[in-house]
Design an enzyme around this catalytic site. Structure first.
Site, PDB file in Angstrom:
ATOM      1  N   HIS A  72       0.738  -1.169  -0.109  1.00  0.00           N
ATOM      2  CA  HIS A  72       0.001   0.019  -0.049  1.00  0.00           C
ATOM      3  C   HIS A  72       0.880   1.235  -0.158  1.00  0.00           C
ATOM      4  O   HIS A  72       1.914   1.329   0.437  1.00  0.00           O
ATOM      5  CB  HIS A  72      -0.992   0.190   1.122  1.00  0.00           C
ATOM      6  CG  HIS A  72      -0.250  -0.118   2.538  1.00  0.00           C
ATOM      7  ND1 HIS A  72       0.365   1.083   2.973  1.00  0.00           N
ATOM      8  CD2 HIS A  72      -0.100  -0.920   3.381  1.00  0.00           C
ATOM      9  CE1 HIS A  72       0.992   0.968   4.256  1.00  0.00           C
ATOM     10  NE2 HIS A  72       0.695  -0.376   4.487  1.00  0.00           N
ATOM     11  N   GLU A 118       2.088   4.918   1.223  1.00  0.00           N
ATOM     12  CA  GLU A 118       2.178   5.646   2.323  1.00  0.00           C
ATOM     13  C   GLU A 118       0.839   5.818   3.206  1.00  0.00           C
ATOM     14  O   GLU A 118      -0.055   6.754   2.771  1.00  0.00           O
ATOM     15  CB  GLU A 118       3.046   6.998   2.353  1.00  0.00           C
ATOM     16  CG  GLU A 118       3.401   7.686   3.701  1.00  0.00           C
ATOM     17  CD  GLU A 118       3.905   9.094   3.561  1.00  0.00           C
ATOM     18  OE1 GLU A 118       4.993   9.328   3.876  1.00  0.00           O
ATOM     19  OE2 GLU A 118       3.095  10.072   3.287  1.00  0.00           O
ATOM     20  N   SER A 119       0.759   5.668   4.401  1.00  0.00           N
ATOM     21  CA  SER A 119      -0.476   5.951   5.353  1.00  0.00           C
ATOM     22  C   SER A 119      -0.025   6.931   6.122  1.00  0.00           C
ATOM     23  O   SER A 119       1.082   7.635   6.342  1.00  0.00           O
ATOM     24  CB  SER A 119      -0.604   4.719   6.139  1.00  0.00           C
ATOM     25  OG  SER A 119       0.279   4.665   7.176  1.00  0.00           O
ATOM     26  N   GLU A 120      -1.275   7.608   7.004  1.00  0.00           N
ATOM     27  CA  GLU A 120      -0.983   8.716   7.810  1.00  0.00           C
ATOM     28  C   GLU A 120      -0.075   8.207   8.811  1.00  0.00           C
ATOM     29  O   GLU A 120       0.754   9.162   9.303  1.00  0.00           O
ATOM     30  CB  GLU A 120      -2.427   9.127   8.206  1.00  0.00           C
ATOM     31  CG  GLU A 120      -3.227   9.818   7.183  1.00  0.00           C
ATOM     32  CD  GLU A 120      -2.802  11.140   6.902  1.00  0.00           C
ATOM     33  OE1 GLU A 120      -1.587  11.810   7.440  1.00  0.00           O
ATOM     34  OE2 GLU A 120      -3.190  11.662   5.805  1.00  0.00           O
ATOM     35  N   THR A 135       1.682   0.756  13.083  1.00  0.00           N
ATOM     36  CA  THR A 135       0.265   0.732  12.557  1.00  0.00           C
ATOM     37  C   THR A 135      -0.216  -0.849  12.814  1.00  0.00           C
ATOM     38  O   THR A 135      -1.334  -0.681  13.359  1.00  0.00           O
ATOM     39  CB  THR A 135       0.275   0.930  11.120  1.00  0.00           C
ATOM     40  OG1 THR A 135       1.022   2.201  10.763  1.00  0.00           O
ATOM     41  CG2 THR A 135      -1.255   1.294  10.626  1.00  0.00           C
ATOM     42  N   GLU A 172      -1.715  -6.823   7.682  1.00  0.00           N
ATOM     43  CA  GLU A 172      -0.451  -6.478   8.148  1.00  0.00           C
ATOM     44  C   GLU A 172      -0.253  -7.342   9.441  1.00  0.00           C
ATOM     45  O   GLU A 172      -0.980  -7.820  10.035  1.00  0.00           O
ATOM     46  CB  GLU A 172      -0.327  -4.920   8.623  1.00  0.00           C
ATOM     47  CG  GLU A 172       1.055  -4.454   9.177  1.00  0.00           C
ATOM     48  CD  GLU A 172       2.259  -4.730   8.510  1.00  0.00           C
ATOM     49  OE1 GLU A 172       2.451  -6.059   8.082  1.00  0.00           O
ATOM     50  OE2 GLU A 172       2.943  -3.835   7.922  1.00  0.00           O
ATOM     51  N   LYS A 209       8.069   5.196  16.156  1.00  0.00           N
ATOM     52  CA  LYS A 209       9.148   4.234  16.122  1.00  0.00           C
ATOM     53  C   LYS A 209      10.406   4.443  16.629  1.00  0.00           C
ATOM     54  O   LYS A 209      11.154   3.929  17.104  1.00  0.00           O
ATOM     55  CB  LYS A 209       9.238   3.709  14.608  1.00  0.00           C
ATOM     56  CG  LYS A 209       8.184   2.791  14.158  1.00  0.00           C
ATOM     57  CD  LYS A 209       8.124   2.538  12.612  1.00  0.00           C
ATOM     58  CE  LYS A 209       7.043   1.958  12.181  1.00  0.00           C
ATOM     59  NZ  LYS A 209       6.880   1.336  10.687  1.00  0.00           N
ATOM     60  N   ARG A 247      10.447  -5.325  14.690  1.00  0.00           N
ATOM     61  CA  ARG A 247      10.224  -5.139  13.146  1.00  0.00           C
ATOM     62  C   ARG A 247      10.516  -5.986  12.478  1.00  0.00           C
ATOM     63  O   ARG A 247       9.754  -6.267  11.514  1.00  0.00           O
ATOM     64  CB  ARG A 247      10.768  -3.674  12.865  1.00  0.00           C
ATOM     65  CG  ARG A 247      10.224  -2.467  13.698  1.00  0.00           C
ATOM     66  CD  ARG A 247      10.651  -1.259  13.046  1.00  0.00           C
ATOM     67  NE  ARG A 247       9.939  -0.815  11.496  1.00  0.00           N
ATOM     68  CZ  ARG A 247      10.674  -0.818  10.651  1.00  0.00           C
ATOM     69  NH1 ARG A 247      12.243  -0.722  10.677  1.00  0.00           N
ATOM     70  NH2 ARG A 247      10.230  -0.448   9.456  1.00  0.00           N
ATOM     71  N   ARG A 248      11.789  -6.545  12.384  1.00  0.00           N
ATOM     72  CA  ARG A 248      12.139  -7.344  11.505  1.00  0.00           C
ATOM     73  C   ARG A 248      12.729  -8.802  11.814  1.00  0.00           C
ATOM     74  O   ARG A 248      13.189  -9.348  10.804  1.00  0.00           O
ATOM     75  CB  ARG A 248      13.388  -6.680  10.617  1.00  0.00           C
ATOM     76  CG  ARG A 248      13.027  -5.354   9.912  1.00  0.00           C
ATOM     77  CD  ARG A 248      12.216  -5.719   8.684  1.00  0.00           C
ATOM     78  NE  ARG A 248      11.745  -4.424   7.902  1.00  0.00           N
ATOM     79  CZ  ARG A 248      10.704  -4.101   8.001  1.00  0.00           C
ATOM     80  NH1 ARG A 248       9.898  -4.426   8.668  1.00  0.00           N
ATOM     81  NH2 ARG A 248      10.498  -3.051   7.208  1.00  0.00           N
ATOM     82  N   GLY A 290       3.544  -4.348   4.201  1.00  0.00           N
ATOM     83  CA  GLY A 290       4.869  -4.708   4.094  1.00  0.00           C
ATOM     84  C   GLY A 290       5.269  -6.016   4.862  1.00  0.00           C
ATOM     85  O   GLY A 290       6.151  -6.798   4.357  1.00  0.00           O
TER      86      GLY A 290
END
Length: 249
Positions: free
Chosen positions: A8, A10-12, A20, A86, A97, A113-114, A182
């Site tokens: 998607h 970029e989100s707000e 998110t 997500e 973050k 995150r990863r 992502g």
């Protein structure tokens, strides 16, 4: 056969550098432009589709709609599933973050995150962010909805859905576009490319740039290609990689 993945726009909350997850945040103006640009690129490159897949979250749904509008394909069938949502970020959802990295350390945030099999702190059952309290999931069994996930957990829902539903469409000759997120797309990338848990740690997927997979007749990986200028794609990937680092004012 080809499979096109689209993260998607970029989100707000992407813009504000917030975790998110399953929070239903809309696209920013930049994200809307990215989504439209993806559609323009796909049309210019001669891509067409028979069916599209997306999540229950509006940032992915709106990205798909904007891209299809540019392709004059808004009439295409669209299948929505929470299995493409997500990764659920648990109690981190809504936190900045960089501020989280400053508090817990960049390495810990990178792991959250990863990493492959480490989940962030889970939501409590009574937390209002619990999916069981959200309208999108009212038809789902509460016990199967996550309160937080590792990438391994995300893979455990994405990959079976891909094999049982999406791949069947592809094997039947249908041209498929997946607009998702992502981490749900990273989960699929790991599976398609048979990446190790260590390799997936360093994979960053840019927003709004179509990624085309070439697969053989059995669905096995042959090659992949981003549809976009190489330097632009590189800059977008670096931007994603920079999230979760301490910002020095």
């Amino acid at each position: 056969m080809k499979l096109v993945l689209l993260r998607h726009g970029e989100s707000e909350w992407n813009k504000e550098n917030l975790f998110t997850g399953w929070m239903d945040v809309d696209l920013s103006e930049t994200g809307k432009a990215e989504a439209a640009s993806a559609g323009i690129t796909l049309k210019q490159k001669g891509y067409d589709f028979d069916v599209c897949y997306t999540s229950y979250l509006k940032r992915a749904i709106h990205t798909l709609n904007l891209a299809l509008d540019e392709m004059d394909r808004v009439w295409l069938p669209v299948v929505k599933s929470w299995k493409l949502n997500e990764r659920h970020y648990g109690t981190l959802q809504g936190l900045n973050k960089s501020e989280t990295a400053e508090r817990y350390g960049e390495e810990q945030v990178k792991i959250w995150r990863r990493s492959y099999d480490i989940a962030p702190p889970l939501l409590k059952e009574e937390d209002e962010r619990n999916p069981r309290f959200q309208e999108q999931y009212r038809q789902e069994k509460c016990e199967i909805l996550p309160l937080g996930e590792s990438l391994k957990d995300t893979i455990a829902r994405v990959v079976p859905y891909y094999n049982e539903v999406i791949l069947k469409d592809m094997m039947a000759g249908k041209r498929v576009l997946i607009a998702a997120h992502g981490n749900s797309l990273r989960a699929l990338m790991k599976y398609l490319e048979d990446m190790s848990p260590e390799d997936i740690l360093n994979v960053n997927l840019p927003t709004g740039i179509p990624l085309v997979y070439e697969l053989d007749e059995e669905g096995k990986f042959i090659s992949k290609e981003y549809l976009g200028d190489a330097e632009y794609v590189k800059a977008k990937i670096e931007k994603v990689s920079a999230q979760g680092k301490v910002t020095i004012e």
